[in-house]
Design a protein around this motif. Structure first.
Motif, PDB file in Angstrom:
ATOM      1  N   TYR D  91    -113.145 -26.209 -21.339  1.00 57.69           N
ATOM      2  CA  TYR D  91    -112.404 -26.101 -22.591  1.00 57.69           C
ATOM      3  C   TYR D  91    -112.767 -24.811 -23.323  1.00 57.69           C
ATOM      4  O   TYR D  91    -111.907 -24.099 -23.831  1.00 57.69           O
ATOM      5  CB  TYR D  91    -112.725 -27.318 -23.463  1.00 57.69           C
ATOM      6  CG  TYR D  91    -111.980 -27.292 -24.760  1.00 57.69           C
ATOM      7  CD1 TYR D  91    -110.668 -27.702 -24.804  1.00 57.69           C
ATOM      8  CD2 TYR D  91    -112.579 -26.816 -25.914  1.00 57.69           C
ATOM      9  CE1 TYR D  91    -109.961 -27.649 -25.972  1.00 57.69           C
ATOM     10  CE2 TYR D  91    -111.880 -26.770 -27.082  1.00 57.69           C
ATOM     11  CZ  TYR D  91    -110.573 -27.192 -27.111  1.00 57.69           C
ATOM     12  OH  TYR D  91    -109.879 -27.116 -28.275  1.00 57.69           O
ATOM     13  N   ILE D 171    -108.462 -31.350 -30.266  1.00 55.20           N
ATOM     14  CA  ILE D 171    -107.183 -31.422 -29.550  1.00 55.20           C
ATOM     15  C   ILE D 171    -106.078 -30.879 -30.435  1.00 55.20           C
ATOM     16  O   ILE D 171    -105.200 -30.134 -29.989  1.00 55.20           O
ATOM     17  CB  ILE D 171    -106.897 -32.877 -29.126  1.00 55.20           C
ATOM     18  CG1 ILE D 171    -107.962 -33.342 -28.146  1.00 55.20           C
ATOM     19  CG2 ILE D 171    -105.531 -32.998 -28.501  1.00 55.20           C
ATOM     20  CD1 ILE D 171    -107.811 -34.766 -27.715  1.00 55.20           C
ATOM     21  N   THR D 212    -102.944 -30.210 -21.540  1.00 57.98           N
ATOM     22  CA  THR D 212    -102.542 -31.274 -22.460  1.00 57.98           C
ATOM     23  C   THR D 212    -102.849 -32.639 -21.855  1.00 57.98           C
ATOM     24  O   THR D 212    -103.436 -33.507 -22.516  1.00 57.98           O
ATOM     25  CB  THR D 212    -101.037 -31.157 -22.758  1.00 57.98           C
ATOM     26  OG1 THR D 212    -100.761 -29.812 -23.128  1.00 57.98           O
ATOM     27  CG2 THR D 212    -100.633 -32.079 -23.873  1.00 57.98           C
ATOM     28  N   LEU D 215    -106.745 -33.219 -21.782  1.00 58.59           N
ATOM     29  CA  LEU D 215    -107.389 -33.436 -23.083  1.00 58.59           C
ATOM     30  C   LEU D 215    -107.005 -34.794 -23.655  1.00 58.59           C
ATOM     31  O   LEU D 215    -107.864 -35.553 -24.119  1.00 58.59           O
ATOM     32  CB  LEU D 215    -107.001 -32.326 -24.057  1.00 58.59           C
ATOM     33  CG  LEU D 215    -107.704 -30.989 -23.842  1.00 58.59           C
ATOM     34  CD1 LEU D 215    -107.265 -29.988 -24.875  1.00 58.59           C
ATOM     35  CD2 LEU D 215    -109.205 -31.157 -23.902  1.00 58.59           C
TER      36      LEU D 215
END
Lengths: 218, 148, 202, 280
Positions: D91, D171, D212, D215
């Motif tokens: 990330y 997020i 997407t 996460l």
């Protein structure tokens, strides 16, 4: 140890300093390697600038001697980050982190832009200051636990490293990598030469990620 | 707005050194408050100095050209540890025998040493350390050589 | 928990560190900051020294070197950033020295003595000889040659270390390699520092 | 793995399409169809492609592969129940990817997008704190262990709500149109994506889709525990719609303010962590 970055796959022995590869450190190592190769093979981009108040647009070129020097620094920086992510010795880790700090300064210091040089100098001052908490942290760990090997520290056969020493290590890495001070580091990114500049931010992230693991296991 | 003022301070690179120094000062202060810290007695590479030796303070024990026992973390990884400490060049050997406090270990005479611990057991440290020096010199000499 | 010697020592060192950091916090001039940071480095060496084992000695040396190296690079950046890199510096402008044979003889003696001594100290003495020669004569044209020599000696030194780590049975060979490597390294580095002190006044 | 990758790409693209749709509806616009992002990606895949004159070619192309590579690796780690520390690493490295995208092109828009991405690095640290808080409760960082812990002790969402909040914020800052999405501000055209078109853009869209999916899926695994496939899909849609609502009703922050707010959240979270460490 096995619960954090995964169990080590392979341990390389250099005397009392072990280099170990867990899934976590291997991931980081591969990323550092990929970006180092990218820095090695890519030509620098030509940054397009528009002059305010006119319709002039020009592209900044990177001169050859500058490019060679900065490429060298970027590769050194990549190697230093690779060392920092895999080394299994605390003091060795702090040395690699210090090397990352100085190569980061080197990557941008070669640029002849006044803003960039000012920022590089300020950043260099912080990097130099950060060696104090780094080495102090490692020294305190050695004195209170009797060892510097991360493997031995994680095994639980020696006392846990004090909270203070861990805080010092984090602080030192933050200073060398400037992780939370990116806001000011942005000045340095005015410098053209994307493959090299990107090593600055990559290496700081990698050492930050590594220290996160280290302070949790020791 | 307070957030805007904080971001103003953060965005100026002149301010980062004071911020970092302030942070260090605070952490050091916390450290002082957390004292005392226990000293762990079972240390690696303990130091015993033979005050009567002519090699004082560099005598790590053991007669020259032999191997001394060094308490290291992984002794099996450095089988030759201890040889370097006791090695003297013939000239050093002569000096150490004829004079007091002259002629110390390892190919360096008055005062200079190449350290055993750095050498055999913590070699990687010593690889990184001259590399830092090398890089710093590279930066300095690149800037020096460049036409102003 | 009782206060041992270690904790007392740590208290003193940390207090020094706090004083130095507060000074750094309040200082705004770049040159003074650079000098103050050199001061701040000392407490960190103090913390390591408190270990009191041979390890402390092995750790102080890298710690010291890192500080010195970064200071060197930063001072050069400072010169460039302030635009004073091309300021003229007058050398040892003594007529006798720049013409006579004496500096050559002294330098040669120092270099030979340094080589005889070998090791770290020897490198220092030989380097001093070279620095003295360049100060007297103001020669700058060999800079890149010295740079190359510095790189080569660095490589020799590193190679010797890898022999220690990977092929310990050849420790004697590595020892000799490292001894020569450090002699060359210190000599060349001192010579480089001696040269990097500004443009000659000619 | 191939099926999972395909599902993650398709699911991620559909989720991003749904995101746009919900935002449009909240703002009383018709909005694009939900499969719009899938169409986009297909369209870009067949457009003509080259490398701009000013770009640094190796980096320009290499970074697209790196983007897809890191998120595929993250997906593999999630599926294998590996360490969330690795996900955290991936990330944070996404930041470098954005940075590389922007800088490699030489375009000023891309460069500013990249610089904004770098200055907002503080946004990652709440995730780290969240990871550490989870470690305090479960004593492990392996996803499989954390899921097993929740099967016994109930969801972490209830046990450690601040950690969940921190991860939610993380997020949120990665979603398009969010108040923290300063890297994609409209004054920068498309931010770091500006110069990547054709196949490169399609690759970037694929990487974003996997990101997407990973996460959102990770959030559910970490804070709700084991779910049946149907419940998982329902939960992921609910989570996405809640994110879309936040994005729809908040304006974008000024770059430095966004950074400061994220840094303040980090400080608060660190306080929470210290509290957790001290009390037991």
């Amino acid at each position: 140890m096995s619960s954090l970055g995964g169990a080590p796959w392979y341990i390389l022995e250099f005397g009392d300093e072990l280099v170990y590869f867990t899934p976590y450190t291997t991931t980081l190592l591969i990323l550092a390697l990929v970006f180092t190769v990218l820095a090695l093979v890519s030509r620098p981009e030509r940054q397009v600038e528009a002059l305010f108040g006119t319709d002039a647009i020009y592209a900044k070129d990177t001169t050859v001697d500058q490019m060679r020097f900065r490429r060298f620094m970027a590769i050194a920086c990549g190697c230093a980050s690779m060392g920092a992510v895999v080394t299994g010795d605390l003091f060795n880790f702090t040395l690699f982190v210090a090397l990352v700090g100085i190569t980061n300064v080197g990557i941008v210091a070669a640029v002849k832009n006044r803003h960039v040089q000012n920022a590089a100098f300020q950043y260099g001052l912080v990097a130099l200051t950060a060696t104090v908490p780094l080495f102090a942290g490692a020294g305190i760990v050695a004195a209170t636990t009797g060892t510097l090997s991360i493997v031995a520290l994680a095994s639980g056969t020696v006392p846990q490293a004090p909270f203070f020493a861990r805080a010092l290590l984090c602080l030192g890495v933050v200073g060398e990598g400037m992780a939370p001070f990116y806001a000011a580091k942005a000045e340095m990114f005015r410098a053209p030469g994307a493959p090299y500049v990107i090593m600055c931010s990559l290496s700081s992230l990698l050492i930050f990620l590594r220290v996160a693991e280290v302070v949790m296991v020791i | 707005m307070i957030i805007r003022r904080i971001s103003d301070v953060l965005s100026n690179y002149e301010n980062i050194l004071p911020l970092f120094a302030g942070g260090c000062a605070i952490v050091f202060l916390i450290g002082v408050l957390l004292l005392p810290l226990p000293y762990y007695d079972d240390q690696l590479y303990p130091k015993t100095i033979d005050r009567n030796s002519s090699l004082d303070p560099y005598d790590r024990g053991g007669p020259p050209f032999t191997q001394v026992v060094i308490k290291s973390q992984y002794p099996e990884n450095s089988p030759t540890a201890g040889y370097v400490t006791t090695y003297l060049t013939p000239f050093s050997w002569f000096l150490a025998n004829t004079t007091h406090h002259l002629g110390t270990t390892i190919v360096a005479h008055p005062g200079g040493i190449i350290d055993e611990i750095l050498y055999n057991t913590r070699g990687l440290d010593t690889v990184v350390e001259p590399t830092i020096l090398f890089i710093a010199f590279a930066i300095a000499s690149f800037l020096f050589r460049r036409e102003p | 928990m009782i206060w041992q010697e270690y904790s007392v020592g740590l208290l003193v060192v940390l207090a020094c560190g706090i004083v130095a950091f507060v000074a750094l916090l309040l200082e705004w001039d770049d040159l003074h900051r650079l000098l103050l940071i050199d001061l701040v480095e000392i407490p960190s060496l103090g913390v390591i020294a408190l270990l009191g084992t041979d390890l402390a000695e092995a750790l102080i040396l890298p710690g010291l070197v890192v500080g010195i190296a970064e200071l060197l690079a930063l001072s050069q950046i400072y010169l460039h950033k302030e635009g004073i890199a091309d300021r003229k510096v007058s050398g040892l402008n003594i007529e006798v020295i720049s013409k006579a044979d004496a500096p050559v003889i002294i330098s040669v003696i120092l270099i030979v003595y340094g080589i005889v001594l070998s090791g770290f100290t020897g490198g220092g003495i030989a380097g001093l000889g070279i620095v003295f020669f360049f100060m007297a004569r103001g020669a700058k044209e060999h800079f890149s040659l010295l740079e190359m020599a510095s790189g080569v000696s660095w490589a020799l030194w590193i190679a010797a270390f890898f022999v220690f780590m990977v092929l310990p049975q050849y420790w004697f060979l590595a020892l000799m390699g490292a001894a020569i490597g450090i002699l060359l390294k210190v000599t060349v580095k001192m010579a480089l520092v001696g040269m990097m002190w500004g443009r000659p006044d000619e | 793995m191939i099926e999972a990758l395909f599902a993650a790409v398709l699911g991620g693209l559909l989720l991003l399409g749904l995101h746009r749709k919900v935002i449009a509806r909240v703002q009383q616009r018709p909005g694009p169809p939900v499969w719009q992002e899938v169409l986009h990606t297909l369209k870009f895949s067949f457009k003509s492609t080259w490398v701009p004159e000013t770009a640094s070619p190796g980096l320009f192309v290499g970074i697209v592969l790196v983007a897809i590579g890191i998120w595929t690796a993250a997906l593999a780690v999630v599926l294998a129940g590996g360490s969330i520390l690795i996900i955290f690493g991936v990330y944070m490295l996404h930041k470098i990817v954005e940075h590389g995208f922007g800088l490699s092109s030489g375009s000023p828009y891309g460069k500013f997008g990249a610089v904004r991405s770098v200055i907002s690095a503080a946004s990652e640290i709440p995730l780290f704190v969240s990871v550490a808080a989870i470690a305090v409760f479960t004593g492990s960082l392996a996803i499989s262990d954390i899921v097993a812990y929740q099967a016994v002790n109930g969801p972490l969402l209830i046990i450690a709500p601040p950690a969940a909040f921190a991860m939610y914020l993380v997020i949120l800052s990665k979603m398009p149109f969010s108040p923290f999405a300063i890297v994609e501000g409209k004054e920068l055209v498309s931010g770091y994506k500006t110069e990547h078109f054709g196949v490169w853009r399609a690759g970037l869209e694929v990487a974003n889709a996997i990101k997407t999916s990973v996460l959102l899926g990770l959030f559910l695994l970490l804070f709700l525990g084991p779910l049946s496939p149907f419940a998982f899909v329902v939960a992921i849609v609910i989570l996405l719609v809640s994110l879309s609502f936040v994005c729809a009703v908040t304006p974008m922050l000024a770059p430095f303010d966004s950074v400061t707010i994220q840094a303040l959240v980090t400080v608060v979270m660190l306080g929470y962590l210290v509290l957790l460490g001290v009390i037991p």
